[in-house]
Design a protein around this motif. Sequence first.
Motif, PDB file in Angstrom:
ATOM      1  N   SER A   1      -6.904 -11.384   3.209  1.00 18.02           N
ATOM      2  CA  SER A   1      -5.650 -11.372   3.976  1.00 18.02           C
ATOM      3  C   SER A   1      -5.353 -10.015   4.596  1.00 18.02           C
ATOM      4  CB  SER A   1      -4.487 -11.769   3.051  1.00 18.02           C
ATOM      5  OG  SER A   1      -4.364 -10.826   1.999  1.00 18.02           O
ATOM      6  N   GLY A   2      -6.275  -9.027   4.364  1.00 12.55           N
ATOM      7  CA  GLY A   2      -6.068  -7.708   4.935  1.00 12.55           C
ATOM      8  C   GLY A   2      -5.476  -6.705   3.966  1.00 12.55           C
ATOM      9  N   GLY A   3      -5.232  -7.131   2.715  1.00 13.53           N
ATOM     10  CA  GLY A   3      -4.732  -6.207   1.702  1.00 13.53           C
ATOM     11  C   GLY A   3      -5.887  -5.478   1.023  1.00 13.53           C
TER      12      GLY A   3
ATOM     13  N   GLY B   1     -10.929 -20.759   6.712  1.00 14.29           N
ATOM     14  CA  GLY B   1      -9.849 -20.492   7.659  1.00 14.29           C
ATOM     15  C   GLY B   1      -9.281 -19.080   7.518  1.00 14.29           C
ATOM     16  N   GLY B   2      -9.792 -18.321   6.544  1.00 17.85           N
ATOM     17  CA  GLY B   2      -9.314 -16.953   6.338  1.00 17.85           C
ATOM     18  C   GLY B   2     -10.438 -15.967   6.511  1.00 17.85           C
ATOM     19  N   GLY B   3     -10.356 -14.890   5.802  1.00 18.05           N
ATOM     20  CA  GLY B   3     -11.364 -13.849   5.928  1.00 18.05           C
ATOM     21  C   GLY B   3     -12.239 -13.760   4.693  1.00 18.05           C
TER      22      GLY B   3
ATOM     23  N   VAL C   1       0.832  -1.198   0.000  1.00 17.11           N
ATOM     24  CA  VAL C   1       0.000   0.000   0.000  1.00 17.11           C
ATOM     25  C   VAL C   1       0.869   1.252   0.000  1.00 17.11           C
ATOM     26  CG1 VAL C   1      -1.718   1.321   1.276  1.00 17.11           C
ATOM     27  CG2 VAL C   1      -1.902  -1.165   1.156  1.00 17.11           C
ATOM     28  N   ALA C   2       1.853   1.298   0.881  1.00 15.73           N
ATOM     29  CA  ALA C   2       2.731   2.470   0.980  1.00 15.73           C
ATOM     30  C   ALA C   2       3.533   2.660  -0.304  1.00 15.73           C
ATOM     31  CB  ALA C   2       3.669   2.318   2.175  1.00 15.73           C
ATOM     32  N   ASN C   3       4.025   1.548  -0.881  1.00 10.81           N
ATOM     33  CA  ASN C   3       4.819   1.657  -2.107  1.00 10.81           C
ATOM     34  C   ASN C   3       3.997   2.217  -3.263  1.00 10.81           C
ATOM     35  OD1 ASN C   3       7.097   0.612  -0.861  1.00 10.81           O
ATOM     36  ND2 ASN C   3       6.571  -1.511  -1.370  1.00 10.81           N
TER      37      ASN C   3
END
Length: 783
Positions: free
Chosen positions: A117-119, A160-162, A94-96
């Motif tokens: 995964s939160g991305g 098992g994830g989001g 994200v920052a890049n």
Amino acid sequence: MSSTNILREKALRYAAEGWHILPCRERSTLNDSGEEVGKVKAPYLPGGFNAATTDTVTIQGWWKRWPGACIGISTGPSGLLVIDLDNKHGVDGVANFEALAAQYGGIPKTTKVRTQSGGWHLYFQRPATEEVPSRNGWLPGVDVRAATGYVLAPPSRIVGGGEYRTEVAIMPAMAPAWLLDALKSPDWKDAPAGQKKPFTGQISAYASAVLKAELEGVRTATEGCRNATLNRTAFILFGWVAGGELPENAVQEALEEAAKECGLPQVEALKTISSGKRAGLEHPRNCPQNNIHGTEEPPLPLRRPTKPQAPYPTEAFLDFEDALVDVAKGLNVPLSMAGNSMLGALDLLTQPIANVQTRRFSETPLSLFLMSVAESGDGKSETESVFMKPIERYEREEQKKFKEAYRDYLAERASYERELENLKRKRLPQTAYSDALKELMRNEPRPPLNPISTIGDPNIEGIYRFLSEGKPHVGLFTDEGARLFGGTAFAQENVQRTIGALTAVWSGKALDKMRYGDGTTKLFDRRICSHIMMQPVIAEKLFSDALLAGQGYLFRQLVTWPAPLMKSSTQVDVENLPSLKAFYAACDRLLAVPLKRDPESGGIIFDTLSLTEKAHAEYDRFFDHIEENRQEDHEYAPVNGYAKRTAEQALRIAGVLALAHDPAGRVIQLETMTAGIRLAEWYLDEVLRIALEDMTSPEIAKAEKLLRWYVARGIETTSVRQVLRVGPGGLREKKAVETAIRTLEDHGWLVSLPGGAEVWEGTDQRRTVRKAWKVRLDYAVQA
């Protein structure tokens, strides 16, 4: 709604946006010892993302087979560019990406999805004319999916994830120019802005047509896509400014005014226009004949492309959903057309049983007016025949009984007439004669009811006679709408009486018949439903008829106008499908319900369908929702005539479904009321989609006809004289030909040849004319 249904419905909604869908799953990865070392996302289909489709029947089938499948979107054919930003293993994608974007003016606000995964996934539109490659590891923590590949979309969930969740729910913005350039060039560096040319001082017809069409797109943009439309339009129009084709100040003012008309606040609009302007000025555009780079702008379409049809809510048919989906897939016809045929058959069987009662309406009939628009050969008659099969079989069996009963009636009638004659000969006193005559007439034989349930090409007198002497209910069913609307019922001298009668009986009113010599007749408690299938050319004439709209006939229609499906050589014997047999059994139960008829009026004695408290609350909520959104400046204002009847349509559909599932029941439950609402709202959205109140103008229709003629004949150069001598029918007047040619020129399909040209004028005749045009056949053939 179950999670399975949510996934399926969302997949269908994505497909309706033109995004190509595929079912995906988690798959274990193994090491050399056969041990699981991780999981990866993978398509179920052998063809991977190349097998993605927008076909609703196929997508329905996939989620029946894999009900928990994740939703994959193939970015290439969907016209998308998705930036995949991860924050793993100490790498902040994200920052890049944000650091890079900040150097080149940032990115517009766009669809933003939180990954499991939160991305993040950032969705952009990709120009159709530009090939943008996909890139893995384009920046640290940044992958790109564009011409190839796929992404998982909300509300997919990994075990098992989001869950994939939409955080910013707007239409994807156009990808900024710097991002496109960066992805297309392996050794990319920020490209300098394009050379801006001064305005030529005169707006060409071509540039004027571009300006008009693009601004109209902004004016009519709906909430949720207004900013994206404005940004894209600013990008395009300021490209024409950079090419010297349009004046900058005029474009700025026109965009601000269009944004105001579609309801965008001024501050928000100015920011959006500014973003599109910066990118557009870097990409000069020119008219085909002025393009200094030798590459031509493609012609403009003669009409705005119609939005794709929303997924048809098959789940609203409850127990009959499988039959509907199986038949549509087996016959390879659109789901909505099959839905109209199924709904029409059920309505024909239920309309004489009951009315619906609510707090707002004391008595609402169940009759529906359905219309399906499709080309010849698209399966209209075959679809109708499948769902009407039980009714046809019943009519055949009952016709035999009717013939015998009618012979008995004729014999009884002859005996009755003889008794009348004998009574007259007795020369009884007046009182005695009157009493004897009344007694005899109480036993007057009545003809049996003709078992025919449908008629296809009636006139108004025929309808009156059928409903007074035959059954008190009927269906107007035809797979050739041209035969009905071109027949005597809709002839100029009859059309007002016909639509007056149809709209009255739809509303549950009595039919009046007043004729000199016959006196006045009122037919109470009759019912008429209809399913009219027609070709698009008939539909365009019908929906542009001010009389049919003005008297409310069109506004009572439930219309579907699906895109045709590609035909398949695979044949399926649909009538032996278990799901269809279950539907046939339901029809047989309805056919067994006895008709309750008033012996005096001949009309129907209806039972009453009532709503449960929960169903009534849901109906009230829907009624208020429609009332609010059909007001001026709201979503359904353009189709207000249809919208004001939509809540009542929901009641009718719910009543039909309730009786179809339980002929003896007299209560509409919440589930059934919700199903009726779902279908009624879909039909209203469908009318809004195809904009029945704004059909193609006659000028555009003639221009399209001329363009098709050019393509069919391979005409490369044309003139007014050529079209007048050998052109298509309907273009035989100089003014009409000149208008059609000017329309095609304005849209870029014809290019003026200043020095004239040699033009074909039939057989082997050719003539050199001073005023000629080049036909852009390469584009016309592709179109």
